[in-house]
Enzyme design. Structure first.
Site, PDB file in Angstrom:
ATOM      1  N   ASP A  93       0.852  -1.184   0.000  1.00  0.00           N
ATOM      2  CA  ASP A  93       0.000   0.000   0.000  1.00  0.00           C
ATOM      3  C   ASP A  93       0.891   1.238   0.000  1.00  0.00           C
ATOM      4  O   ASP A  93       2.108   1.153   0.125  1.00  0.00           O
ATOM      5  CB  ASP A  93      -0.970  -0.013   1.177  1.00  0.00           C
ATOM      6  CG  ASP A  93      -0.283  -0.007   2.533  1.00  0.00           C
ATOM      7  OD1 ASP A  93       0.917   0.309   2.592  1.00  0.00           O
ATOM      8  OD2 ASP A  93      -0.950  -0.318   3.534  1.00  0.00           O
ATOM      9  N   GLY A  95       0.918   3.850   2.062  1.00  0.00           N
ATOM     10  CA  GLY A  95       1.142   4.502   3.339  1.00  0.00           C
ATOM     11  C   GLY A  95       0.107   5.551   3.666  1.00  0.00           C
ATOM     12  O   GLY A  95       0.018   6.020   4.802  1.00  0.00           O
ATOM     13  N   GLY A  96      -0.698   5.924   2.669  1.00  0.00           N
ATOM     14  CA  GLY A  96      -1.660   7.002   2.868  1.00  0.00           C
ATOM     15  C   GLY A  96      -2.689   6.720   3.937  1.00  0.00           C
ATOM     16  O   GLY A  96      -2.973   7.576   4.779  1.00  0.00           O
ATOM     17  N   PHE A  97      -3.256   5.519   3.935  1.00  0.00           N
ATOM     18  CA  PHE A  97      -4.329   5.205   4.882  1.00  0.00           C
ATOM     19  C   PHE A  97      -3.841   5.308   6.320  1.00  0.00           C
ATOM     20  O   PHE A  97      -4.510   5.890   7.177  1.00  0.00           O
ATOM     21  CB  PHE A  97      -4.887   3.806   4.602  1.00  0.00           C
ATOM     22  CG  PHE A  97      -5.994   3.403   5.535  1.00  0.00           C
ATOM     23  CD1 PHE A  97      -7.290   3.838   5.313  1.00  0.00           C
ATOM     24  CD2 PHE A  97      -5.746   2.602   6.636  1.00  0.00           C
ATOM     25  CE1 PHE A  97      -8.322   3.476   6.179  1.00  0.00           C
ATOM     26  CE2 PHE A  97      -6.764   2.233   7.506  1.00  0.00           C
ATOM     27  CZ  PHE A  97      -8.055   2.676   7.269  1.00  0.00           C
ATOM     28  N   ASP A 147      -2.729   8.291  -1.897  1.00  0.00           N
ATOM     29  CA  ASP A 147      -4.059   8.898  -1.875  1.00  0.00           C
ATOM     30  C   ASP A 147      -4.434   9.298  -0.459  1.00  0.00           C
ATOM     31  O   ASP A 147      -3.773   8.923   0.505  1.00  0.00           O
ATOM     32  CB  ASP A 147      -5.112   7.941  -2.444  1.00  0.00           C
ATOM     33  CG  ASP A 147      -5.362   6.740  -1.534  1.00  0.00           C
ATOM     34  OD1 ASP A 147      -4.408   6.272  -0.877  1.00  0.00           O
ATOM     35  OD2 ASP A 147      -6.504   6.266  -1.471  1.00  0.00           O
ATOM     36  N   GLN A 190     -11.656   7.067  -5.390  1.00  0.00           N
ATOM     37  CA  GLN A 190     -12.252   7.593  -4.168  1.00  0.00           C
ATOM     38  C   GLN A 190     -13.612   8.209  -4.514  1.00  0.00           C
ATOM     39  O   GLN A 190     -14.082   8.076  -5.626  1.00  0.00           O
ATOM     40  CB  GLN A 190     -11.321   8.611  -3.507  1.00  0.00           C
ATOM     41  CG  GLN A 190     -10.024   8.022  -2.956  1.00  0.00           C
ATOM     42  CD  GLN A 190     -10.247   7.140  -1.736  1.00  0.00           C
ATOM     43  OE1 GLN A 190     -11.341   7.087  -1.167  1.00  0.00           O
ATOM     44  NE2 GLN A 190      -9.204   6.427  -1.312  1.00  0.00           N
ATOM     45  N   ASP A 267      -7.818  -7.506   0.665  1.00  0.00           N
ATOM     46  CA  ASP A 267      -6.863  -7.760   1.742  1.00  0.00           C
ATOM     47  C   ASP A 267      -7.508  -7.381   3.058  1.00  0.00           C
ATOM     48  O   ASP A 267      -8.410  -6.545   3.101  1.00  0.00           O
ATOM     49  CB  ASP A 267      -5.595  -6.920   1.561  1.00  0.00           C
ATOM     50  CG  ASP A 267      -5.826  -5.473   1.988  1.00  0.00           C
ATOM     51  OD1 ASP A 267      -5.497  -5.127   3.134  1.00  0.00           O
ATOM     52  OD2 ASP A 267      -6.361  -4.683   1.181  1.00  0.00           O
ATOM     53  N   CYS A 305     -12.392 -29.101   7.447  1.00  0.00           N
ATOM     54  CA  CYS A 305     -11.173 -28.336   7.172  1.00  0.00           C
ATOM     55  C   CYS A 305      -9.946 -29.242   7.193  1.00  0.00           C
ATOM     56  O   CYS A 305      -9.842 -30.145   8.022  1.00  0.00           O
ATOM     57  CB  CYS A 305     -11.022 -27.214   8.194  1.00  0.00           C
ATOM     58  SG  CYS A 305      -9.574 -26.165   7.924  1.00  0.00           S
ATOM     59  N   CYS A 307      -6.699 -27.944   7.365  1.00  0.00           N
ATOM     60  CA  CYS A 307      -5.530 -27.227   7.872  1.00  0.00           C
ATOM     61  C   CYS A 307      -4.894 -28.009   9.022  1.00  0.00           C
ATOM     62  O   CYS A 307      -5.541 -28.880   9.622  1.00  0.00           O
ATOM     63  CB  CYS A 307      -5.916 -25.817   8.325  1.00  0.00           C
ATOM     64  SG  CYS A 307      -6.646 -25.738   9.987  1.00  0.00           S
ATOM     65  N   CYS A 310      -6.904 -28.228  12.338  1.00  0.00           N
ATOM     66  CA  CYS A 310      -8.078 -29.107  12.334  1.00  0.00           C
ATOM     67  C   CYS A 310      -7.697 -30.572  12.148  1.00  0.00           C
ATOM     68  O   CYS A 310      -8.376 -31.460  12.670  1.00  0.00           O
ATOM     69  CB  CYS A 310      -9.048 -28.669  11.238  1.00  0.00           C
ATOM     70  SG  CYS A 310      -9.854 -27.084  11.583  1.00  0.00           S
ATOM     71  N   HIS A 336      -5.376 -21.620  10.655  1.00  0.00           N
ATOM     72  CA  HIS A 336      -6.727 -22.058  10.320  1.00  0.00           C
ATOM     73  C   HIS A 336      -7.512 -20.946   9.629  1.00  0.00           C
ATOM     74  O   HIS A 336      -8.158 -21.179   8.596  1.00  0.00           O
ATOM     75  CB  HIS A 336      -7.493 -22.516  11.561  1.00  0.00           C
ATOM     76  CG  HIS A 336      -8.954 -22.686  11.292  1.00  0.00           C
ATOM     77  ND1 HIS A 336      -9.488 -23.819  10.702  1.00  0.00           N
ATOM     78  CD2 HIS A 336     -10.006 -21.826  11.461  1.00  0.00           C
ATOM     79  CE1 HIS A 336     -10.788 -23.659  10.526  1.00  0.00           C
ATOM     80  NE2 HIS A 336     -11.126 -22.457  10.986  1.00  0.00           N
TER      81      HIS A 336
END
Length: 376
Positions: A93, A95-97, A147, A190, A267, A305, A307, A310, A336
């Protein structure tokens, strides 16, 4: 592997799409969920464990990495992929957020943002040009333009002003990024919940031209219904032949709803953060492993599952190690959760390719509505 960045759309079912993003470091199957490796690690996970969950790509955080250990140090040590031992694609990303979230610790101007580090109070400046430089030093495969992301609710004038600033920053990001074969730059739409501002933003980004496009400014307090209302139209303003990325989402039903509306990438820290706090995602909804009902339960978290948590451990054991604050608890529960999120993505990819997305979605919601299995 491709020597250049490209996107192949393989199938669609309604607005839902499946395909592959090609990069020199490998393909990313879409729709894709990107685990978040904020500080060059997905917390409580080894890189090979993250890969074993089915993840094709990770997200790194420019703000955190520029402060510690610094982008320049990572560059000297061979780039972010080598530094964190991840040989697959990485998206960073801008860094703006994170900077905008600092509120009282930052100052916003046309040039960029000056802010104080949350670590030691040192002063820093982040501009579109500096963000592009940092992401170049990190060696990111997919770079996000710089942004501003205002929190919702906000009035229309504030949203419009912020969006137009972000569009000017997008042009500067594009110019600073330059021509980097094999690397991609994504623009960020935006406009809050205002349809005309979203369209204006998309047109501005398309006129500049990017390798992919993100829908930003959602999952920032507006609620799921408002987010879905926006996603009913916003992806349609973006090019059909480029990846569409919904930033910071999210919960399983948010992810499914976003894919249904034409989103290709997402994400969120949720599966890893929840794993560390004992929140477990399953086909039947969310369970809290610290609850006493699991104390004597020999069954796995989710009987379907595959994983390691599990396959090899009972709810009783996972309850015990969580309550005892053992490190293995964070490791197993995070594994998991990430595995479950990737299973959702794989299920959607197969359903879209087979033209059965509507039936898959109905079964997904029915399973979650059923609730967790009854205690023994």
């Amino acid at each position: 592997m491709s020597e250049r960045f490209s996107f192949d759309l393989h199938a669609s079912d309604g607005k839902a799409r499946t395909g592959v993003i090609h990069t020199p470091r490998g393909g990313v199957r879409t729709p894709a969920f990107m685990p978040v490796g904020t500080a060059a690690t997905v917390k409580a996970m080894m890189p090979e464990s993250v890969r074993a969950t089915g993840a094709d790509i990770l997200l790194g955080n420019t703000y955190h990495l520029m402060l510690r250990p610094t982008a320049e140090r990572i560059d000297r040590l061979g780039g972010l992929h080598r530094f964190m031992n991840w040989d697959r694609p990485i998206l960073t990303d801008s860094g703006g957020f994170q900077v905008m979230s600092l509120a009282g610790l930052r100052k916003l101007t046309e040039k960029g943002v000056t802010f104080k580090s949350h670590i030691d109070g040192s002063k820093h400046e982040l501009t579109p040009e500096r963000s592009m430089e940092i992401q170049r030093l990190l060696g990111s495969d997919i770079v996000m333009c710089f942004d501003e992301c205002p929190a919702l609710p906000a009035d229309r004038d504030r949203i419009a002003e912020s969006m137009r600033l972000s569009m000017r920053w997008a042009e500067r990001s594009r110019e600073a990024f330059g021509d980097r074969p094999g690397h991609a730059l994504f623009g960020i739409m935006q406009g809050g919940l205002e349809q005309d501002l979203r369209e204006e933003s998309a047109q501005a980004l398309r006129s500049v031209g990017f390798d992919g496009y993100a829908v930003g400014g959602l999952a920032v307090g507006e609620g799921q219904a408002a987010m879905f209302d926006c996603l009913d139209y916003a992806p349609g303003f973006l090019p059909e032949d480029k990846p569409r990325y919904l930033m910071g989402v999210g919960k399983p039903d948010d992810i499914v709803g976003a894919v249904k509306r034409g989103i290709d990438m997402m994400d969120c820290v949720l599966p890893s953060r929840s794993g560390r706090t004992g929140q477990v995602f399953t086909r039947h909804g969310v369970l809290n492993i610290k609850n006493a009902r699991h104390m004597d339960d020999p069954r796995p978290l989710d009987e379907a599952c595959t994983c390691p948590a599990c396959r090899n451990y009972s709810r009783a054991y996972l309850h015990h190690v969580f309550r005892s604050q053992e490190i293995i608890s964070s490791m197993l529960l995070t594994w998991h959760n990430l595995h479950y999120f990737q299973e959702i993505m794989q299920g959607m990819r197969e359903a879209i390719a087979g033209g059965t997305f509507e039936a898959w979605e109905a079964a997904f919601h029915a399973g979650r509505a059923q609730g967790d299995i009854e205690p023994l």
